[in-house]
Structure formats: C-alpha cells, structure tokens
Scaffold this motif. Sequence first.
Motif, mmCIF file in Angstrom:
data_model
loop_
_atom_site.group_PDB
_atom_site.id
_atom_site.type_symbol
_atom_site.label_atom_id
_atom_site.label_comp_id
_atom_site.label_asym_id
_atom_site.label_seq_id
_atom_site.Cartn_x
_atom_site.Cartn_y
_atom_site.Cartn_z
ATOM 1 N N ARG A 26 5.637 7.492 37.839
ATOM 2 C CA ARG A 26 6.744 7.525 38.792
ATOM 3 C C ARG A 26 7.414 6.158 38.881
ATOM 4 O O ARG A 26 8.649 6.065 38.874
ATOM 5 C CB ARG A 26 6.249 7.975 40.170
ATOM 6 C CG ARG A 26 7.329 7.895 41.236
ATOM 7 C CD ARG A 26 6.864 8.391 42.599
ATOM 8 N NE ARG A 26 7.923 8.238 43.592
ATOM 9 C CZ ARG A 26 7.883 8.724 44.820
ATOM 10 N NH1 ARG A 26 6.814 9.398 45.242
ATOM 11 N NH2 ARG A 26 8.896 8.553 45.651
ATOM 12 N N GLU A 30 11.309 5.486 38.033
ATOM 13 C CA GLU A 30 12.222 5.034 39.076
ATOM 14 C C GLU A 30 12.807 3.657 38.768
ATOM 15 O O GLU A 30 13.929 3.351 39.184
ATOM 16 C CB GLU A 30 11.521 5.055 40.436
ATOM 17 C CG GLU A 30 11.248 6.477 40.919
ATOM 18 C CD GLU A 30 10.708 6.557 42.330
ATOM 19 O OE1 GLU A 30 11.088 7.491 43.061
ATOM 20 O OE2 GLU A 30 9.874 5.687 42.692
ATOM 21 N N LEU A 119 4.998 14.354 40.141
ATOM 22 C CA LEU A 119 4.831 12.900 40.220
ATOM 23 C C LEU A 119 4.906 12.415 41.659
ATOM 24 O O LEU A 119 4.764 11.216 41.924
ATOM 25 C CB LEU A 119 5.883 12.194 39.364
ATOM 26 C CG LEU A 119 5.811 12.469 37.859
ATOM 27 C CD1 LEU A 119 6.808 11.589 37.107
ATOM 28 C CD2 LEU A 119 4.403 12.261 37.303
ATOM 29 N N SER A 120 5.134 13.324 42.584
ATOM 30 C CA SER A 120 5.069 13.042 44.020
ATOM 31 C C SER A 120 4.503 14.290 44.675
ATOM 32 O O SER A 120 4.407 15.339 44.028
ATOM 33 C CB SER A 120 6.458 12.710 44.573
ATOM 34 O OG SER A 120 7.276 13.871 44.581
ATOM 35 N N ILE A 199 9.479 14.814 43.294
ATOM 36 C CA ILE A 199 9.768 14.550 41.880
ATOM 37 C C ILE A 199 8.877 15.424 41.013
ATOM 38 O O ILE A 199 7.641 15.307 41.038
ATOM 39 C CB ILE A 199 9.534 13.066 41.526
ATOM 40 C CG1 ILE A 199 10.340 12.154 42.463
ATOM 41 C CG2 ILE A 199 9.897 12.802 40.076
ATOM 42 C CD1 ILE A 199 10.057 10.682 42.262
#
Length: 273
Positions: A26, A30, A119-120, A199
């Motif tokens: 992640r 980002e 991823l979250s 995400i």
Amino acid sequence: MRQSYEKDGYVFPLEAMTPHRAAEYRTMFEAVEAAHADDALMSRILRGNPNIVLPFIDEIMRLASVLEPVKAILGDDLLVMSANFFIKEPATPAFVSWHQDLTYWGYDDAHEATAWVALSPSTTQSGCMRFMPGSHRCEIVEHRDTFDESNMLSRGQVVAVEVDEADAVDVTLAPGEMSVHHGRLFHSSNPNASADRRIGLAIRYAAPSMRQVSGVATFAHLVAGEDRYGHFRLLQPPTDVLARRDVANALEAIALQERIGYESAADRGKRIT
C-alpha cells in the motif's frame, strides 16, 4: 476449496500475504499515486493498468499464495488479462452496482476468475464487496447502462433483473486477505463510510484458451505454465516504475479496453466519455 467455488461462485477469505506486507505494498502504491496526483492520464493508468507499469503489482499477481487457489480453479496455465485498483475514498458516495464482470469483456468463454486482494480493511462500513451465492450459474443477464457518476463501473452497468439483497454475503477482508470470484457472479459494493481508504486490487486471471470474440488480440501476462493458444499479445513484466515502454503499452491497453467495452454502448447511440 474448488467444491465451494463451484457451488457458490466464490471463496474467501484466503491469505495472499501478511498484513505487514500488505501495508508495504500500500505504501509503495500510494507513493507513486501521490507523485502523479496532478496528472489525470497517469493516475488513470495507475488505477486501471497497474500490472503493466508497476513491478510490485506484477510481483503480487505472481505470488504463490495468490496463484495456487486460482490454479485449483482454472488449471496450471494462467494469464493475467488485466488488473485494476478499486479505491473508495473515506466518506464518499462511490459504489458499485450489481453486475457480472464478463458482461462487457468480449470473451468467448468463462474460464476466468478474479482475485481481489485487500490492501486496506474491507469491511461493511468501508464498502466491502457483496456476493450473491450461486448466481454464477446464470448465463450473462441483461444489464442497463446508467452512467451514474458515483458508480465506479465504466458504464454504471447494473443487472436488469431483481436482486434480493437479503441473500447477499458481505465479503469482509483484512489487509493481506483476498477473495476469488467467478466472472458471472452477481456482485456489488456500497459506499465507504469509514475514515480510511478502501483499497482493493482486482487481478483478472484466465486460462489461455480464452479469446476475444471480436478477434482483437488484447494484452496479457503469462504468470504460470504456458500459453499453447496464442490468443493474447503477451507482455514482459514491467521493467521499472512507469517505464516508457510500459506506459506506451498501458495506453494501448486502455484504447483496446475502451473499444471492446464500449462497443455495444456505441451501437445503441450512447455517449462515450
């Protein structure tokens, strides 16, 4: 696992990676995303074709922990046709309507499965996916195009049949977990009411026997076994973050995806944007 997949059209949760590793991926994504936040075209590539331009996304889709469950469903020879991020910002109205993935992809068969890697946190509050068990046994049903601005699908497509949401299953996933679902499965997701981004990386795996009914050879990555059919234009793994060659391939992939995905909308006189 395969028996459950054939019965319901999905399996979850499966461990793709540790929560710590998910956090690292992640962070990497980002960072690239933030560096190109003012470039609309590059942002589109990063969300819509990250597997072509980001080596660490190519790495995720080749992880044994991701590949093995998909191999159990589709066999040892695997292509990745595409991958894309579904990102819902916190406290925003973005949603995904009930739909079937294979509706507008233009393939001649259904030897495809999507691995959706969190991823979250993907929770009911953050707008996790919702599956309709057993709906993959339907053929492709009629869909309506809404072009709703809050709908994350390209055409705001929604199944034109009644869906009893009381039967839906919430696909809650912790960071590093994934689900795998059939291309004909009815699925949707609600808006993100949480304080964090939701995400998810959707990786579209297929058997090499799949092909475009239009005859157009689209891009793919061979990630396991071999391709004995030659229906796709095989790409090499990305060489660096947003390398020039890979960006050019991603732009061509976007054009091909639009040509195939919007073809029927254009035939009905819809405005394509």
